[in-house]
Each structure stands twice: as C-alpha cells, then as structure tokens.
Design a protein around this motif. Structure first.
Motif, PDB file in Angstrom:
ATOM      1  N   GLN A 119      -1.268  43.566   6.871  1.00 54.75           N
ATOM      2  CA  GLN A 119      -1.190  42.194   7.340  1.00 54.75           C
ATOM      3  C   GLN A 119      -1.239  41.287   6.119  1.00 54.75           C
ATOM      4  O   GLN A 119      -2.206  41.321   5.364  1.00 54.75           O
TER       5      GLN A 119
ATOM      6  N   LEU B  90     -11.791  42.942  21.305  1.00 61.07           N
ATOM      7  CA  LEU B  90     -10.375  42.667  21.109  1.00 61.07           C
ATOM      8  C   LEU B  90      -9.659  42.539  22.452  1.00 61.07           C
ATOM      9  O   LEU B  90      -9.960  43.260  23.405  1.00 61.07           O
TER      10      LEU B  90
ATOM     11  N   GLU C 165      -9.200  35.573  15.213  1.00 62.31           N
ATOM     12  CA  GLU C 165      -8.714  36.588  14.276  1.00 62.31           C
ATOM     13  C   GLU C 165      -7.721  37.482  15.003  1.00 62.31           C
ATOM     14  O   GLU C 165      -7.946  37.885  16.137  1.00 62.31           O
TER      15      GLU C 165
ATOM     16  N   PHE D  34      -5.230  40.940  14.931  1.00 59.79           N
ATOM     17  CA  PHE D  34      -5.074  42.259  14.339  1.00 59.79           C
ATOM     18  C   PHE D  34      -3.774  42.906  14.809  1.00 59.79           C
ATOM     19  O   PHE D  34      -3.480  42.937  16.005  1.00 59.79           O
TER      20      PHE D  34
ATOM     21  N   VAL E 258      -4.792  55.377  16.486  1.00 63.72           N
ATOM     22  CA  VAL E 258      -4.495  53.961  16.312  1.00 63.72           C
ATOM     23  C   VAL E 258      -5.051  53.503  14.967  1.00 63.72           C
ATOM     24  O   VAL E 258      -6.205  53.770  14.642  1.00 63.72           O
ATOM     25  N   THR E 259      -4.222  52.822  14.180  1.00 60.47           N
ATOM     26  CA  THR E 259      -4.643  52.246  12.908  1.00 60.47           C
ATOM     27  C   THR E 259      -4.464  50.737  12.967  1.00 60.47           C
ATOM     28  O   THR E 259      -3.385  50.248  13.318  1.00 60.47           O
ATOM     29  N   PHE E 260      -5.532  50.021  12.651  1.00 57.71           N
ATOM     30  CA  PHE E 260      -5.507  48.560  12.665  1.00 57.71           C
ATOM     31  C   PHE E 260      -5.333  48.022  11.247  1.00 57.71           C
ATOM     32  O   PHE E 260      -5.780  48.633  10.269  1.00 57.71           O
ATOM     33  N   GLY E 261      -4.714  46.834  11.152  1.00 58.54           N
ATOM     34  CA  GLY E 261      -4.714  46.106   9.903  1.00 58.54           C
ATOM     35  C   GLY E 261      -6.065  45.430   9.698  1.00 58.54           C
ATOM     36  O   GLY E 261      -6.948  45.507  10.556  1.00 58.54           O
ATOM     37  N   ILE E 262      -6.212  44.762   8.546  1.00 55.68           N
ATOM     38  CA  ILE E 262      -7.507  44.170   8.229  1.00 55.68           C
ATOM     39  C   ILE E 262      -7.728  42.837   8.935  1.00 55.68           C
ATOM     40  O   ILE E 262      -8.828  42.297   8.893  1.00 55.68           O
ATOM     41  N   GLY E 263      -6.694  42.325   9.587  1.00 54.43           N
ATOM     42  CA  GLY E 263      -6.854  41.105  10.344  1.00 54.43           C
ATOM     43  C   GLY E 263      -6.424  39.849   9.602  1.00 54.43           C
ATOM     44  O   GLY E 263      -6.468  39.787   8.371  1.00 54.43           O
TER      45      GLY E 263
ATOM     46  N   TYR F 116     -14.678  52.583  18.102  1.00 53.69           N
ATOM     47  CA  TYR F 116     -14.166  52.074  16.832  1.00 53.69           C
ATOM     48  C   TYR F 116     -15.322  51.494  16.019  1.00 53.69           C
ATOM     49  O   TYR F 116     -16.275  50.942  16.581  1.00 53.69           O
TER      50      TYR F 116
ATOM     51  N   GLN G  17     -15.987  48.618  13.144  1.00 56.69           N
ATOM     52  CA  GLN G  17     -15.377  47.470  12.480  1.00 56.69           C
ATOM     53  C   GLN G  17     -16.360  46.914  11.449  1.00 56.69           C
ATOM     54  O   GLN G  17     -17.299  46.197  11.807  1.00 56.69           O
TER      55      GLN G  17
ATOM     56  N   GLN H 227     -13.035  43.733   7.998  1.00 57.98           N
ATOM     57  CA  GLN H 227     -12.057  44.817   8.140  1.00 57.98           C
ATOM     58  C   GLN H 227     -11.568  44.906   9.582  1.00 57.98           C
ATOM     59  O   GLN H 227     -12.173  44.344  10.498  1.00 57.98           O
ATOM     60  N   GLY H 228     -10.482  45.634   9.744  1.00 53.09           N
ATOM     61  CA  GLY H 228     -10.030  45.925  11.085  1.00 53.09           C
ATOM     62  C   GLY H 228     -10.800  47.106  11.667  1.00 53.09           C
ATOM     63  O   GLY H 228     -11.449  47.849  10.930  1.00 53.09           O
ATOM     64  N   PRO H 229     -10.749  47.269  12.961  1.00 54.12           N
ATOM     65  CA  PRO H 229     -11.432  48.412  13.578  1.00 54.12           C
ATOM     66  C   PRO H 229     -10.860  49.737  13.082  1.00 54.12           C
ATOM     67  O   PRO H 229      -9.653  49.846  12.876  1.00 54.12           O
TER      68      PRO H 229
ATOM     69  N   PHE I 156     -10.708  53.815  14.053  1.00 53.49           N
ATOM     70  CA  PHE I 156     -10.858  54.743  15.168  1.00 53.49           C
ATOM     71  C   PHE I 156     -11.850  55.842  14.809  1.00 53.49           C
ATOM     72  O   PHE I 156     -11.680  56.535  13.806  1.00 53.49           O
TER      73      PHE I 156
END
Lengths: 115, 115
Positions: free
Chosen positions: A6, A44, A88, A90, A103-108, B35, B37, B41-43, B45
């Motif tokens: 992001q 979220l 915020e 994501f 699932v991989t999240f961005g840092i927001g 998750y 967090q 940072q983002g969450p 898994f």
C-alpha cells in the motif's frame, strides 16, 4: 509468495475531493483481492472484493476499485470524500498456499478528511 | 443477529506468562480465523478453524495454539509471552473456510499488552 504493497501510509483529502488509495499486489496465481476499513477501536469491515468476475468492483459507502492485471494494482477510489470516511484502509490478497487459503494484508493507509 | 464478540477487550500480561483470548462467532458461522495486528501494521493471519479442526496456519510459532468448540466459538492461547506479542488480536468468523466466497466478519479485537 504473495504480498501486498500500500503506497502511502497516510493520505489527506479535502471533504468532497476524490479519494484514491493505492494497492499493488504480487502473486504467481490469480488472486482474490479485498479492501477493508477499520474505524478506531473496531474490527475490520469489508468494503469490496475482487473474485475474478468484473474488473471494476463496487463496494459499500460509494467506494469502488478496479483490478488491473497488467499493473498488478487494485486501487480504491471514491469520487467525493465525506468526513465519515476518515479511517484506516487495508488492502488484502488471498491465494492458495501450502494446501490452504491464506490472506495477506497490507500495512494500511490512514485516510484523513479535511473539512 | 449477534455479531462477532471477543473477550476480554484489554489485557496486560507479563513476559513468560500464558494468555487465553476468546471469540464468539456470528450465529450460523462454522469458521473462525485469528489475526495479530501489531501497532502500525496490517493484520497477520495466525490460523483458521473450520468445524473444530485447524484449517490453515500462518507463520507463527507453536506457542500460538487454538481451539474451536462444538458451538464454533474459539480460543487463542499464547504460551511463554514475549514483548513482541503485544498487539491487537482479531477474530473473524464466516459461513465457510477461506477459499469459499463467504465473507469474514471481524470482531472488535482484544488489545494485549506484554510488559
């Protein structure tokens, strides 16, 4: 391995202006892509998701995102920012890895809306 | 319809201790994902449980373990707490496991502080 980038950890826009939050992904297989919103002290909430159907995805609260394979992007937009959009955001990618879906999240990206 | 609930909301533990976090899934949901967090940072898994069986795990050490009960509520247990375990722990429930089209519904999280 999949990842999500992001661009811009903080974005400020004026009320009524265009919102553009950027997300780029890397994945060796077709991904499922998501945008979530997180308000302070809350979990979220799913805004929208791309699941290989239409490349332009419409979500809740007037948000939409376009999947561009050639650019490996899934940017989130809203034509006119509202004060209540301050939160915020994501971006997340889901693919199958090691026999499971992960699932991989961005840092927001924190969105500030200026009156 | 009751949403996803988590308890406690806040927790302070000392390094080396053990902690148990709880999650009640939304009515009718048979899948729970956890998750972590960290601040800013983002969450990330941790793992997922589907019908009482672990159904996918992220890159977390074995001292992170979980359980899902017949009513589909879930616990996250962390042994030998480290300072880096300080984070918001989010639980998400869904009608089916990752890999299906079912949306994840997130709880508000448990804020764990390790001193």
């Amino acid at each position: 391995a999949q990842s999500v980038t992001q661009l811009g950890s903080h974005v400020s826009v004026s009320e009524g202006a265009l919102v553009l939050l950027r997300c780029n992904y890397s994945s060796s297989v077709p991904p499922y892509l998501f945008w979530y919103v997180q308000y302070p002290n809350q979990g979220l909430q799913l805004l929208l998701k791309y699941t290989s159907a239409a490349t332009l995805v419409k979500g809740i609260n007037g948000f939409e995102a376009e999947f561009k394979k050639s650019e490996t992007s899934f940017h989130l937009t809203k034509p006119s920012a509202h004060m209540s959009d301050a939160a915020e955001y994501f971006c997340a990618v889901r693919i199958r890895s090691g026999g499971y879906q992960k699932v991989t999240f961005g840092i927001g990206t924190k969105l500030q809306v200026i009156p | 319809e009751t949403g996803v609930t988590q308890s406690p909301t806040h927790l302070i533990k000392t390094r080396g201790q053990q902690v148990t976090l709880r999650c009640s899934s939304q009515s009718g949901h048979n899948t729970v994902s956890w998750y972590q967090q960290a601040l800013g940072q983002g969450p990330q898994f941790i793992f997922q449980y589907y019908r009482e069986e672990e159904n996918g795990r992220g890159n977390f050490p074995p001292r992170f373990s979980g359980l899902q009960f017949p009513n589909y509520s879930s616990e996250l247990n962390v042994n030998a707490l480290e300072l880096d375990d300080s984070a918001l722990y989010l639980c998400a429930s869904s009608l089916g496991p990752l890999g299906t089209s079912y949306e994840q519904y997130f709880g508000p999280g448990t804020r764990l502080t390790v001193t």
